[in-house]
Design a protein around this motif. Structure first.
Motif, mmCIF file in Angstrom:
data_model
loop_
_atom_site.group_PDB
_atom_site.id
_atom_site.type_symbol
_atom_site.label_atom_id
_atom_site.label_comp_id
_atom_site.label_asym_id
_atom_site.label_seq_id
_atom_site.Cartn_x
_atom_site.Cartn_y
_atom_site.Cartn_z
ATOM 1 N N ARG A 103 67.532 28.032 91.739
ATOM 2 C CA ARG A 103 68.872 28.441 91.304
ATOM 3 C C ARG A 103 68.830 29.193 89.973
ATOM 4 N NH1 ARG A 103 72.919 26.229 88.274
ATOM 5 N NH2 ARG A 103 71.804 24.310 87.883
ATOM 6 N N ARG A 104 67.975 28.723 89.040
ATOM 7 C CA ARG A 104 67.947 29.337 87.704
ATOM 8 C C ARG A 104 66.620 29.957 87.313
ATOM 9 N NH1 ARG A 104 69.610 24.458 84.033
ATOM 10 N NH2 ARG A 104 68.177 23.429 85.456
ATOM 11 N N LEU A 105 65.592 29.757 88.135
ATOM 12 C CA LEU A 105 64.250 30.166 87.722
ATOM 13 C C LEU A 105 63.566 31.059 88.740
ATOM 14 C CD1 LEU A 105 62.990 26.687 86.498
ATOM 15 C CD2 LEU A 105 63.818 28.568 85.067
ATOM 16 N N TRP A 106 62.584 31.760 88.230
ATOM 17 C CA TRP A 106 61.680 32.561 89.031
ATOM 18 C C TRP A 106 60.280 32.097 88.657
ATOM 19 C CZ3 TRP A 106 60.376 38.390 88.470
ATOM 20 C CH2 TRP A 106 60.126 38.958 89.725
ATOM 21 N N LEU A 107 59.505 31.616 89.629
ATOM 22 C CA LEU A 107 58.123 31.232 89.391
ATOM 23 C C LEU A 107 57.251 32.339 89.951
ATOM 24 C CD1 LEU A 107 58.207 27.462 90.463
ATOM 25 C CD2 LEU A 107 58.815 28.489 88.273
ATOM 26 N N GLY A 148 66.998 20.547 82.246
ATOM 27 C CA GLY A 148 66.601 20.349 83.637
ATOM 28 C C GLY A 148 65.720 21.442 84.208
ATOM 29 N N LEU A 149 65.256 22.352 83.368
ATOM 30 C CA LEU A 149 64.439 23.467 83.856
ATOM 31 C C LEU A 149 63.051 22.998 84.289
ATOM 32 C CD1 LEU A 149 65.460 26.151 81.208
ATOM 33 C CD2 LEU A 149 66.261 25.955 83.572
ATOM 34 N N GLY A 150 62.485 22.032 83.584
ATOM 35 C CA GLY A 150 61.190 21.481 83.978
ATOM 36 C C GLY A 150 61.274 20.818 85.343
ATOM 37 N N THR A 151 62.313 20.038 85.560
ATOM 38 C CA THR A 151 62.518 19.385 86.854
ATOM 39 C C THR A 151 62.682 20.418 87.959
ATOM 40 O OG1 THR A 151 63.541 17.481 85.766
ATOM 41 C CG2 THR A 151 63.989 17.772 88.123
ATOM 42 N N GLU A 152 63.413 21.466 87.683
ATOM 43 C CA GLU A 152 63.640 22.523 88.676
ATOM 44 C C GLU A 152 62.329 23.226 89.034
ATOM 45 O OE1 GLU A 152 66.553 26.406 88.932
ATOM 46 O OE2 GLU A 152 67.238 24.674 87.779
ATOM 47 N N MET A 182 51.665 29.080 88.090
ATOM 48 C CA MET A 182 52.859 29.929 88.088
ATOM 49 C C MET A 182 53.519 29.950 86.709
ATOM 50 S SD MET A 182 52.914 30.851 91.287
ATOM 51 C CE MET A 182 54.525 31.365 91.830
ATOM 52 N N ALA A 183 53.906 31.139 86.288
ATOM 53 C CA ALA A 183 54.706 31.296 85.081
ATOM 54 C C ALA A 183 56.145 30.938 85.430
ATOM 55 C CB ALA A 183 54.638 32.743 84.587
ATOM 56 N N ILE A 184 56.806 30.237 84.541
ATOM 57 C CA ILE A 184 58.216 29.891 84.708
ATOM 58 C C ILE A 184 59.022 30.891 83.900
ATOM 59 C CG2 ILE A 184 59.986 28.120 84.394
ATOM 60 C CD1 ILE A 184 57.627 26.057 84.228
ATOM 61 N N ALA A 185 59.989 31.543 84.550
ATOM 62 C CA ALA A 185 60.834 32.523 83.860
ATOM 63 C C ALA A 185 62.283 32.346 84.312
ATOM 64 C CB ALA A 185 60.366 33.941 84.186
ATOM 65 N N PRO A 186 63.232 32.656 83.438
ATOM 66 C CA PRO A 186 64.630 32.623 83.857
ATOM 67 C C PRO A 186 64.856 33.660 84.953
ATOM 68 C CG PRO A 186 64.459 32.821 81.471
ATOM 69 C CD PRO A 186 63.092 33.027 82.027
ATOM 70 N N ARG A 187 65.665 33.338 85.926
ATOM 71 C CA ARG A 187 65.892 34.247 87.046
ATOM 72 C C ARG A 187 66.426 35.609 86.600
ATOM 73 N NH1 ARG A 187 68.536 32.345 92.698
ATOM 74 N NH2 ARG A 187 68.102 34.375 93.538
ATOM 75 N N GLY A 188 67.269 35.617 85.609
ATOM 76 C CA GLY A 188 67.832 36.879 85.126
ATOM 77 C C GLY A 188 66.898 37.674 84.237
ATOM 78 N N ARG A 189 65.787 37.056 83.813
ATOM 79 C CA ARG A 189 64.803 37.721 82.950
ATOM 80 C C ARG A 189 63.407 37.341 83.435
ATOM 81 N NH1 ARG A 189 67.058 34.748 78.740
ATOM 82 N NH2 ARG A 189 64.948 34.343 78.120
ATOM 83 N N PRO A 190 63.005 37.816 84.607
ATOM 84 C CA PRO A 190 61.754 37.361 85.216
ATOM 85 C C PRO A 190 60.484 37.688 84.436
ATOM 86 C CG PRO A 190 62.701 39.172 86.484
ATOM 87 C CD PRO A 190 63.707 38.784 85.447
ATOM 88 N N GLN A 191 60.562 38.569 83.474
ATOM 89 C CA GLN A 191 59.371 38.877 82.673
ATOM 90 C C GLN A 191 59.303 38.042 81.395
ATOM 91 O OE1 GLN A 191 56.937 40.599 84.020
ATOM 92 N NE2 GLN A 191 58.315 40.776 85.770
ATOM 93 N N SER A 192 60.272 37.139 81.192
ATOM 94 C CA SER A 192 60.328 36.322 79.972
ATOM 95 C C SER A 192 59.818 34.917 80.250
ATOM 96 C CB SER A 192 61.769 36.251 79.462
ATOM 97 O OG SER A 192 62.237 37.530 79.148
#
Length: 171
Positions: free
Chosen positions: A16-20, A115-119, A75-85
């Protein structure tokens, strides 16, 4: 361990909030900054402090190599709206001394408590059991890292015989 699907650097997992995504050389500065933070490194067993750029460059190269070979999935964890961050890392790697492969993760301190780690962990655990024939996954958290223990519990891990492990929820 991992199938051809995951062995290409275009492989992604979305939540929902992340891009791996696979880590890349452009992530090195963020890894040095975030993982090199004493608050982060002290909560892990493998991140040294201080963390230098050459160590991180080696980590990125090794992660991409083991991903390509299918031995690991880092996998790198990045915010979905900023996948390179990049904001953290989540991985599953072989652990010859354990009942199954080992899940590891860290998240930069500015991103704690949401909750980003859990996600991220939940997404990689689900992918592991969906894409591999694996039946067991292990992980660990430092005694003083209650937040990390909660992440593992929320993602289905339970303490068994002194090891934190999870079995698939399906299959």
């Amino acid at each position: 361990m991992f199938p051809d699907l995951t062995r290409d650097d275009v492989f992604r997992l979305e939540t929902r909030r992340l891009w791996l995504r696979w880590p890349c050389a452009a992530d090195a500065a963020a890894i040095v900054d975030l993982a090199g933070d004493r608050a982060v490194s002290e909560m892990t067993a493998r991140i040294p402090h201080p963390l230098d750029r050459s160590t991180v460059d080696g980590f990125v190269v090794k992660a991409r190599w083991t991903n390509t070979e299918g031995r690991s999935l880092v996998m790198a964890i990045a915010p979905r709206g900023r996948p390179q961050s990049l904001i953290g890392i989540v991985s599953i790697e072989p652990d010859p001394g354990a009942a199954g492969p080992h899940l590891g993760y860290w998240l930069g301190a500015p991103h704690w408590g949401r909750g980003l780690g859990t996600e991220a962990v939940g997404a990689l655990v689900e992918a592991y059991f969906a894409y591999t024939p694996g039946q067991t996954l292990t992980s660990a958290a430092r005694v003083e890292n209650a937040a990390s223990r909660r992440v593992l519990q929320k993602c289905g891990f339970a303490r068994t015989d002194g090891v934190i492990g999870v079995r698939p929820r399906f299959g």
